[in-house]
Design a protein around this motif. Structure first.
Motif, PDB file in Angstrom:
ATOM      1  N   ASN A  71     -54.803   4.135   9.354  1.00 40.43           N
ATOM      2  CA  ASN A  71     -54.709   5.153   8.316  1.00 40.43           C
ATOM      3  C   ASN A  71     -53.262   5.538   8.050  1.00 40.43           C
ATOM      4  N   GLN A  72     -52.491   5.730   9.139  1.00 38.93           N
ATOM      5  CA  GLN A  72     -51.085   6.096   8.984  1.00 38.93           C
ATOM      6  C   GLN A  72     -50.290   4.961   8.334  1.00 38.93           C
ATOM      7  N   LEU A  73     -50.567   3.735   8.748  1.00 36.82           N
ATOM      8  CA  LEU A  73     -49.842   2.600   8.188  1.00 36.82           C
ATOM      9  C   LEU A  73     -50.201   2.383   6.721  1.00 36.82           C
ATOM     10  N   ALA A  74     -51.441   2.695   6.362  1.00 37.55           N
ATOM     11  CA  ALA A  74     -51.840   2.580   4.955  1.00 37.55           C
ATOM     12  C   ALA A  74     -51.037   3.554   4.098  1.00 37.55           C
ATOM     13  N   GLN A  75     -50.791   4.755   4.636  1.00 37.95           N
ATOM     14  CA  GLN A  75     -49.982   5.729   3.906  1.00 37.95           C
ATOM     15  C   GLN A  75     -48.536   5.250   3.781  1.00 37.95           C
ATOM     16  N   GLU A  76     -48.009   4.672   4.849  1.00 37.47           N
ATOM     17  CA  GLU A  76     -46.641   4.157   4.796  1.00 37.47           C
ATOM     18  C   GLU A  76     -46.550   2.989   3.821  1.00 37.47           C
ATOM     19  N   GLU A  77     -47.568   2.138   3.838  1.00 40.08           N
ATOM     20  CA  GLU A  77     -47.575   0.998   2.924  1.00 40.08           C
ATOM     21  C   GLU A  77     -47.601   1.480   1.471  1.00 40.08           C
ATOM     22  N   THR A  78     -48.351   2.558   1.219  1.00 39.11           N
ATOM     23  CA  THR A  78     -48.398   3.119  -0.138  1.00 39.11           C
ATOM     24  C   THR A  78     -47.023   3.597  -0.576  1.00 39.11           C
ATOM     25  N   ARG A 128     -44.644  12.451   3.850  1.00 40.06           N
ATOM     26  CA  ARG A 128     -45.291  12.935   5.074  1.00 40.06           C
ATOM     27  C   ARG A 128     -46.714  12.386   5.143  1.00 40.06           C
ATOM     28  N   ASN A 129     -47.148  12.118   6.367  1.00 38.16           N
ATOM     29  CA  ASN A 129     -48.510  11.622   6.536  1.00 38.16           C
ATOM     30  C   ASN A 129     -49.513  12.773   6.528  1.00 38.16           C
ATOM     31  N   SER A 130     -50.761  12.465   6.795  1.00 37.99           N
ATOM     32  CA  SER A 130     -51.824  13.480   6.740  1.00 37.99           C
ATOM     33  C   SER A 130     -51.666  14.546   7.813  1.00 37.99           C
ATOM     34  N   ASP A 131     -50.862  14.256   8.845  1.00 37.39           N
ATOM     35  CA  ASP A 131     -50.598  15.237   9.896  1.00 37.39           C
ATOM     36  C   ASP A 131     -49.351  16.063   9.610  1.00 37.39           C
ATOM     37  N   GLY A 132     -48.739  15.830   8.458  1.00 33.55           N
ATOM     38  CA  GLY A 132     -47.541  16.571   8.106  1.00 33.55           C
ATOM     39  C   GLY A 132     -46.280  16.035   8.750  1.00 33.55           C
ATOM     40  N   GLU A 133     -46.332  14.819   9.301  1.00 34.21           N
ATOM     41  CA  GLU A 133     -45.169  14.227   9.957  1.00 34.21           C
ATOM     42  C   GLU A 133     -44.452  13.281   9.008  1.00 34.21           C
ATOM     43  N   LEU A 134     -43.131  13.269   9.089  1.00 36.32           N
ATOM     44  CA  LEU A 134     -42.331  12.371   8.260  1.00 36.32           C
ATOM     45  C   LEU A 134     -42.566  10.916   8.680  1.00 36.32           C
ATOM     46  N   ARG A 210     -46.579   0.722  16.237  1.00 42.35           N
ATOM     47  CA  ARG A 210     -45.698   1.759  15.713  1.00 42.35           C
ATOM     48  C   ARG A 210     -46.263   2.290  14.401  1.00 42.35           C
ATOM     49  N   ILE A 211     -46.275   3.594  14.230  1.00 44.28           N
ATOM     50  CA  ILE A 211     -46.855   4.179  13.016  1.00 44.28           C
ATOM     51  C   ILE A 211     -45.831   4.961  12.203  1.00 44.28           C
ATOM     52  N   THR A 212     -44.566   4.988  12.619  1.00 43.81           N
ATOM     53  CA  THR A 212     -43.483   5.537  11.798  1.00 43.81           C
ATOM     54  C   THR A 212     -42.297   4.591  11.868  1.00 43.81           C
ATOM     55  N   GLN A 265     -35.430  -5.842   1.524  1.00 44.13           N
ATOM     56  CA  GLN A 265     -35.692  -5.095   2.755  1.00 44.13           C
ATOM     57  C   GLN A 265     -37.073  -4.435   2.715  1.00 44.13           C
ATOM     58  N   LEU A 266     -37.413  -3.811   1.593  1.00 46.54           N
ATOM     59  CA  LEU A 266     -38.702  -3.122   1.490  1.00 46.54           C
ATOM     60  C   LEU A 266     -39.861  -4.108   1.557  1.00 46.54           C
ATOM     61  N   ASN A 267     -39.699  -5.261   0.950  1.00 44.52           N
ATOM     62  CA  ASN A 267     -40.754  -6.277   1.035  1.00 44.52           C
ATOM     63  C   ASN A 267     -40.913  -6.781   2.458  1.00 44.52           C
ATOM     64  N   THR A 268     -39.801  -6.887   3.174  1.00 43.71           N
ATOM     65  CA  THR A 268     -39.864  -7.291   4.585  1.00 43.71           C
ATOM     66  C   THR A 268     -40.605  -6.244   5.409  1.00 43.71           C
ATOM     67  N   VAL A 269     -40.292  -4.961   5.161  1.00 45.48           N
ATOM     68  CA  VAL A 269     -40.964  -3.876   5.888  1.00 45.48           C
ATOM     69  C   VAL A 269     -42.451  -3.861   5.567  1.00 45.48           C
ATOM     70  N   ARG A 270     -42.786  -4.062   4.289  1.00 50.81           N
ATOM     71  CA  ARG A 270     -44.205  -4.062   3.911  1.00 50.81           C
ATOM     72  C   ARG A 270     -44.956  -5.200   4.590  1.00 50.81           C
ATOM     73  N   ALA A 271     -44.330  -6.365   4.674  1.00 54.66           N
ATOM     74  CA  ALA A 271     -44.965  -7.490   5.369  1.00 54.66           C
ATOM     75  C   ALA A 271     -45.142  -7.178   6.853  1.00 54.66           C
ATOM     76  N   GLU A 272     -44.140  -6.515   7.433  1.00 54.36           N
ATOM     77  CA  GLU A 272     -44.220  -6.162   8.856  1.00 54.36           C
ATOM     78  C   GLU A 272     -45.326  -5.134   9.095  1.00 54.36           C
ATOM     79  N   ILE A 273     -45.513  -4.214   8.150  1.00 54.20           N
ATOM     80  CA  ILE A 273     -46.615  -3.250   8.254  1.00 54.20           C
ATOM     81  C   ILE A 273     -47.951  -3.992   8.232  1.00 54.20           C
ATOM     82  N   GLY A 274     -48.039  -5.004   7.357  1.00 52.79           N
ATOM     83  CA  GLY A 274     -49.255  -5.821   7.320  1.00 52.79           C
ATOM     84  C   GLY A 274     -49.504  -6.506   8.647  1.00 52.79           C
ATOM     85  N   GLY A 275     -48.417  -6.954   9.291  1.00 52.24           N
ATOM     86  CA  GLY A 275     -48.550  -7.570  10.611  1.00 52.24           C
ATOM     87  C   GLY A 275     -49.071  -6.590  11.641  1.00 52.24           C
TER      88      GLY A 275
END
Length: 340
Positions: A71-78, A128-134, A210-212, A265-275
């Motif tokens: 759930n947290q990673l989905a928010q970061e991916e968004t 911020r995620n659903s818990d209010g964390e950056l 890792r979720i942040t 860089q952002l595309n690399t991060v997004r791919a890493e989130i998918g991983g």
């Protein structure tokens, strides 16, 4: 050996009581569906059942951790995806404005759109995620923002973990907190590992995820377009672009290069989130398979085979009936009958 009438009576009564207990035990196992209904039934087996239950409960907790992490990673991916789409639009506008057919007025109008994208981008970088964390503040998830106004460079922004961000802290304590944005991140345990403990980072361990992320790295650019001493992040590159267009000038080539490097860089991060999301799914499937084998073992130890249980009950009932019949006959006999 001394034989008495009381001996006949006691032996017969004991036999009946033992068979009655066997019947009761068989009935209890059938009614509860369990072979172990008290510690005395099978102390070793009961200990194994408790250990299996603890392990299965732990696997269930890891599954819940994994669901939370996804759930947290989905928010970061968004947030990353929105940033990519915004930067792609900026890149299109920048290339357009490099064309000499556009006037200073056209560039100033485009600067207004760029300014709106800057505001949107700042919001994404401070998401911020659903818990209010950056999401993009490393281990400083509870600060006011991941990217703050740079008091030493008015009009620009600094990542709180950058030298410019740390220098902007009001107190030494706040500076120490800002500096934590460069160390560690939020991790959750999603499976068993060597020591079953959560460490400072995942160190490539598939059991932790890792979720942040460190926003200084996620939104970092080469910085060729930003003034000296300004934090090299994509937001500041966009500010340089906006200001250039507001002045009626074409975009600096270095800005376009920074946008390209940021998109990579952002595309690399997004791919890493998918991983990371794939790792969560893999760990979940492995946990469910392991839990299935544990459940089978627990059933073998604890649960009653109904067919075998009915058979045992019938045998115990027949034995009880025979013991009662024998007792009735023996009870009417005396020692003289036995001697005869």
């Amino acid at each position: 050996m001394r034989i008495s009438t009381n001996l006949f009576h006691s032996q017969g009564l004991n036999s009946i009581q033992n068979h009655q207990q066997n019947v009761l035990d068989a009935q209890l196992q059938l009614s509860t569906g369990k072979k172990i209904n008290a510690p005395s039934d099978d102390p070793v087996g009961l200990s194994q059942v408790h250990a299996l239950n603890r392990t299965m409960n732990t696997i269930d907790q890891y599954a819940e951790n994994g669901a939370y992490a996804k759930n947290q990673l989905a928010q970061e991916e968004t947030a990353i995806t929105d940033s990519i789409e915004s930067l792609q639009r900026v890149r299109e506008l920048s290339i357009q404005m490099l064309n000499g057919t556009y006037s200073a007025e056209n560039r100033q109008q485009t600067a207004e759109e760029i300014d709106q994208i800057i505001k949107q981008q700042l919001s994404m970088m401070n998401y911020r995620n659903s818990d209010g964390e950056l999401l993009f503040a490393g281990n400083s998830v509870n600060q006011q923002a991941a990217f703050i106004e740079d008091p030493n460079n008015p009009g620009y922004y600094a990542y709180i973990g950058s030298p410019q961000g740390v220098a902007a802290a009001a107190t030494p304590e706040q500076a120490a907190e800002y500096n934590l944005a460069n160390y560690g991140a939020r991790f959750v345990q999603i499976g068993f590992d060597d020591d079953n403990r959560l460490g400072a980072d995942d160190q490539g361990d598939a059991a932790r995820v890792r979720i942040t992320d460190n926003g200084g790295k996620v939104f970092q650019v080469d910085g060729n377009s930003t003034p000296a001493g300004v934090d090299a992040n994509i937001l500041n590159s966009l500010i340089v672009l906006r200001d250039s267009l507001l002045a009626g000038d074409p975009p600096p080539e270095a800005v376009v290069n920074d946008i390209d490097s940021s998109l990579d860089q952002l595309n690399t991060v997004r791919a890493e989130i998918g991983g990371r999301q794939n790792r969560i799914e893999t760990q979940y499937n492995a946990g469910e398979s392991f839990k299935l084998s544990l459940e089978e073992r627990r059933m073998e130890l604890e649960e009653t085979d109904v067919v075998q249980g009915v058979t045992d009950l019938t045998k115990s009932q027949n034995a009880l009936q025979m013991a009662q019949q024998v007792f009735t006959k023996v009870n009417g006999m005396s020692l003289f009958d036995y001697l005869r």
